[in-house]
Design a protein around this motif. Structure first.
Motif, PDB file in Angstrom:
ATOM      1  N   LEU A 126       0.682  -1.060   0.461  1.00 36.52           N
ATOM      2  CA  LEU A 126       0.298   0.357  -0.070  1.00 36.52           C
ATOM      3  C   LEU A 126       0.855   1.164  -0.225  1.00 36.52           C
ATOM      4  N   ALA A 127       1.591   1.510   0.529  1.00 39.17           N
ATOM      5  CA  ALA A 127       3.406   2.347   1.088  1.00 39.17           C
ATOM      6  C   ALA A 127       3.813   2.594  -0.614  1.00 39.17           C
ATOM      7  N   PHE A 128       3.796   1.487  -0.990  1.00 40.42           N
ATOM      8  CA  PHE A 128       4.481   1.932  -2.394  1.00 40.42           C
ATOM      9  C   PHE A 128       3.169   2.573  -3.481  1.00 40.42           C
ATOM     10  N   VAL A 129       2.584   2.188  -3.653  1.00 40.20           N
ATOM     11  CA  VAL A 129       1.440   1.965  -4.323  1.00 40.20           C
ATOM     12  C   VAL A 129       1.691   3.923  -3.588  1.00 40.20           C
ATOM     13  N   ALA A 130       0.840   3.745  -2.635  1.00 45.02           N
ATOM     14  CA  ALA A 130       1.034   5.476  -2.222  1.00 45.02           C
ATOM     15  C   ALA A 130       1.859   6.723  -2.785  1.00 45.02           C
ATOM     16  N   THR A 131       3.237   5.476  -2.481  1.00 43.93           N
ATOM     17  CA  THR A 131       3.990   6.641  -3.326  1.00 43.93           C
ATOM     18  C   THR A 131       4.311   7.219  -4.660  1.00 43.93           C
ATOM     19  N   ALA A 164      -3.599 -10.815  -3.427  1.00 36.80           N
ATOM     20  CA  ALA A 164      -2.719  -9.563  -3.088  1.00 36.80           C
ATOM     21  C   ALA A 164      -2.696  -8.481  -4.123  1.00 36.80           C
ATOM     22  N   ALA A 165      -2.700  -8.426  -5.514  1.00 42.49           N
ATOM     23  CA  ALA A 165      -3.281  -7.938  -6.332  1.00 42.49           C
ATOM     24  C   ALA A 165      -5.044  -7.237  -6.738  1.00 42.49           C
ATOM     25  N   ALA A 166      -5.770  -8.569  -6.451  1.00 38.36           N
ATOM     26  CA  ALA A 166      -7.515  -8.280  -6.163  1.00 38.36           C
ATOM     27  C   ALA A 166      -7.316  -7.468  -5.168  1.00 38.36           C
ATOM     28  N   GLY A 167      -6.112  -7.361  -3.785  1.00 37.12           N
ATOM     29  CA  GLY A 167      -7.113  -6.982  -3.029  1.00 37.12           C
ATOM     30  C   GLY A 167      -6.237  -5.815  -2.846  1.00 37.12           C
ATOM     31  N   LEU A 168      -5.440  -4.826  -4.096  1.00 36.55           N
ATOM     32  CA  LEU A 168      -4.743  -3.549  -3.952  1.00 36.55           C
ATOM     33  C   LEU A 168      -6.036  -3.059  -4.864  1.00 36.55           C
ATOM     34  N   GLY A 169      -6.280  -3.705  -6.256  1.00 33.29           N
ATOM     35  CA  GLY A 169      -7.683  -3.326  -6.401  1.00 33.29           C
ATOM     36  C   GLY A 169      -8.967  -2.964  -5.765  1.00 33.29           C
ATOM     37  N   PHE A 170      -9.519  -3.907  -5.423  1.00 32.26           N
ATOM     38  CA  PHE A 170     -10.048  -3.313  -4.260  1.00 32.26           C
ATOM     39  C   PHE A 170      -9.973  -2.636  -3.063  1.00 32.26           C
ATOM     40  N   TRP A 190     -10.060  -8.123 -12.016  1.00 36.00           N
ATOM     41  CA  TRP A 190     -11.412  -8.252 -11.053  1.00 36.00           C
ATOM     42  C   TRP A 190     -11.368  -8.337  -9.491  1.00 36.00           C
ATOM     43  N   GLY A 191     -10.503  -7.616  -8.991  1.00 38.12           N
ATOM     44  CA  GLY A 191     -10.294  -7.063  -7.780  1.00 38.12           C
ATOM     45  C   GLY A 191     -10.978  -5.529  -7.527  1.00 38.12           C
ATOM     46  N   ALA A 192     -10.744  -5.130  -8.410  1.00 37.37           N
ATOM     47  CA  ALA A 192     -11.671  -3.582  -8.722  1.00 37.37           C
ATOM     48  C   ALA A 192     -13.305  -4.240  -8.898  1.00 37.37           C
TER      49      ALA A 192
END
Lengths: 316, 352
Positions: free
Chosen positions: A166-171, A248-254, A266-268
């Motif tokens: 999450l932190a990396f994506v937020a950055t 994990a990818a789906a979780g990030l998408g979610f 799919w997660g989104a």
């Protein structure tokens, strides 16, 4: 596989010989034997079958999809799946229903499989290679380099994985590529651990001493004599981890940090469907089933591969 | 402990020295790992494309106000100086103030952590009490339908997206059937009634002897805890099975059977006795995983735990809170890991 069936029977004999004539021959023979024992594992073959189907579906998504995954039709929003629909069966498409913007869920799932495969492939290429490099270098050289590299590995292991991602994506900003990068960054430490452990056991074996006495340098020993032996346990681990990576990818998408709308990730899609879950169950349920099926397939295949390639910790 | 002591007696050289050395190196490991963790979080926080000053003073502040806060936060100093100032504060237990809640981060973290702990503990208990027997039975009845069922149960656990299962669970059990309560820790009108002693509502309500709140809290926690429990069950049962298979293949098991020992004693006394240590390690690791705050579960169930706290802080660029939370979580993780390693060393002489 089909090679051995279609060509002359001599190929099979050539592959099963006890006295290989060349290095390539020996390698082909051992691969073939691994394949044979994998083939007898029905669960693993089921997993492999699902995954091959997924690849085919993804490749042919533009042909198979009954509708454009991005075209909205607000008049037909939240249409139930075909078997629950009270409408005339005359309405084309919407086999799995439509989402809140009237997009065909089946088509979105088909196109979404491309995104899933894309993420899985990239992470599977990045994380194990980083881990392999770090682990073998640390294990082979030893000393302070080992200590430093393993400390760094421990630091990354001590991070809560999803939070680090999450932190990396937020950055870096939300998006598929950054999600891949973030997942890889959190996924490599276990591979480094495995590769190091393997290297430590290999390092002191007689044949490594023999190679070194013949004058092989560190680089050559690591790349030619240690890596090939680490690969099988890494392959097993990667296959088993694939499910986790998809989740994990789906979780990030979610959470809205992976693929961005209107992309049919799919997660989104689950996250979109969550708002309508009480009255329109199919919007969130369908993509979840897709994620579940694919990760189950990876787990089945990984289980089987472990039995074949790495029998020591499978024990089943 | 007893095993460790007897095995050391052979050597005369002061055992205290060895223990002190080991403790020292363990402490050093913790310190270095925590330092690295702090540095990585700090660095991520500074690289993030969010201006911490703007989120304090707001868009319409004058240049002067902006500069005041900028200097107050020490942002004019070099990155490393900033890091050392932050480090100095952290060592004194000062994680700074959360920009979002306005409270000191430490207070926030100690408030939200018990919620995560309550959920993780219950989840782990479910995982252990179902997963361990399931794993043992699967190993003993290897290859039978029970083994297959156990395998499928675990595989489904490994493959199911937790947030999806949570949503479906809420829809069916709360939305359609009404068997459990919805998101949150207790119903909203029952919040903040029992005095907070441990921060865990189940325990606090027992202490206060308020059974209405207790049962209400149970109906809220049961679904998320079962979900987490299912995931730890999947892991624990697989590990138990493979440990047990390893033991059951040993010759001493055959000997015990030949002696005419009952199957029950062979399985539970001999084989199970020998897998206790690795099993505790597995359970500790799985517990550590849950204590990290299952971000997605906490968000879906509006569970005010550490995972949700860090995530929301992160999304609102509240870096003090993110760093504080991450460091605490990291510390718990490292400590549990070392605890597991220590158990190994104490109870398994082979690991020396």
């Amino acid at each position: 596989m089909s090679l051995s069936d279609t060509q002359k029977p001599s190929l099979k004999e050539w592959l099963l010989t006890d006295t290989p004539t060349s290095r390539r021959h020996a390698r082909a023979a051992s691969l073939y034997q691994a394949w044979l024992s994998l083939k007898s594992n029905h669960m693993a073959m089921l997993g492999l079958g699902i995954l091959m189907l997924l690849v085919i579906l993804a490749a042919l998504a533009s042909v198979l999809a009954p509708a454009d995954p991005f075209v909205q039709d607000l008049a037909l929003r939240l249409t139930p799946p075909i078997w629950q629909s009270d409408r005339d069966p005359g309405i084309e498409g919407y086999i799995l229903g439509s989402d809140s913007l009237g997009r065909d869920i089946l088509s979105r799932l088909l196109y979404g499989s491309r995104i899933t495969l894309y993420i899985v492939t990239l992470v599977a290429l990045m994380a194990p290679i980083v881990g392999l490099l770090v682990g073998t270098i640390a294990g082979y050289t030893g000393g302070w380099l080992d200590i430093v590299l393993m400390r760094i590995t421990d630091i990354f292991l001590a991070f809560p994985r999803l939070i680090l991602a999450l932190a990396f994506v937020a950055t870096l900003g939300a998006g598929i590529e950054n999600a891949v990068l973030a997942i890889s960054l959190t996924a490599w430490p276990p591979y480094a651990r495995i590769a190091r452990a393997e290297t430590l056991t290999i390092r002191n074996s007689d044949y490594i001493h023999a190679v070194r006495l013949q004058g092989a340098g560190t680089m050559r020993i690591i790349t030619k004599h240690i890596w090939p032996l680490c690969i099988s346990s890494l392959v097993v681990r990667v296959t088993l981890d694939m499910a986790g990576i998809i989740l994990a990818a789906a979780g990030l998408g979610f959470l809205g940090l992976g693929a961005q709308p209107p992309s049919p990730e799919w997660g989104a899609m689950i996250s979109e469907g969550r708002k309508f879950i009480l009255d329109h169950w199919w919007v969130a349920t369908m993509p979840g089933l897709a994620i579940f099926t694919v990760s189950l397939a990876f787990n089945l295949l990984g289980d089987g591969l472990r039995d074949v390639l790495d029998p020591k910790d499978g024990a089943s | 402990m007893a095993i460790a002591d007897t095995s050391r007696k052979g050597r005369r050289r002061s055992p205290l020295f060895g223990i002190a050395k080991k403790t020292g190196s363990t402490l050093l490991t913790i310190a270095v790992t925590m330092l690295g963790l702090l540095f990585v979080t700090f660095f991520i926080g500074r690289v993030m494309p969010v201006d911490p000053v703007l989120s304090i003073v707001g868009e319409r502040a004058t240049q002067e106000q902006y500069m005041d806060v900028y200097l107050e936060l020490g942002l004019d100093k070099p990155l490393f100086t900033q890091f050392f100032i932050y480090l100095g504060d952290v060592v004194q237990g000062d994680f700074g103030k959360s920009l979002r809640t306005g409270f000191p981060v430490w207070d926030d973290v100690t408030r939200v952590f018990p919620a995560t702990m309550e959920l993780a503990t219950l989840g782990t208990l479910i995982g252990v009490f179902i997963g361990v027997p399931l794993g043992v039975i699967a190993a003993v009845k290897r290859g039978t339908w029970i083994d297959q069922v156990a395998r499928v149960v675990a595989l489904i656990g490994y493959s199911m997206p937790v947030f999806w299962l949570a949503i479906i669970g809420l829809m069916v059990l709360y939305g359609k059937l009404g068997w459990v309560s919805g998101p949150g820790r207790v119903d909203i009108f029952l919040e903040d009634i029992v005095p907070s002693v441990t921060g865990m509502i189940l325990i606090d309500s027992i202490i206060a002897r308020d059974w209405d709140i207790f049962w209400n809290a149970v109906s809220h926690i049961i679904l998320p805890a079962s979900l987490l429990g299912y995931y730890s069950l999947a892991y624990i049962s697989r590990m138990t099975r493979s440990f047990m298979l390893e033991q059951l293949g040993e010759e001493y098991i055959t000997t015990a059977r030949v002696k005419g020992m009952s199957e029950w004693a062979v399985v539970w006394k001999h084989a199970f006795g020998n897998i206790k240590v690795p099993l505790i390690t597995v359970i500790a690791l799985s517990y550590a995983g849950l204590l990290e705050g299952s971000v997605l579960t906490e968000i879906i169930f509006s569970w005010p735990g550490i995972g949700k706290y860090i995530t929301i802080s992160l999304l609102s660029a509240d870096m003090n809170a993110v760093m504080g939370g991450t460091v605490v979580v990291g510390l718990v993780f490292v400590l549990l890991n070392i605890f597991a390693e220590l158990l190994y060393k104490i109870f398994d002489p082979r690991a020396k």
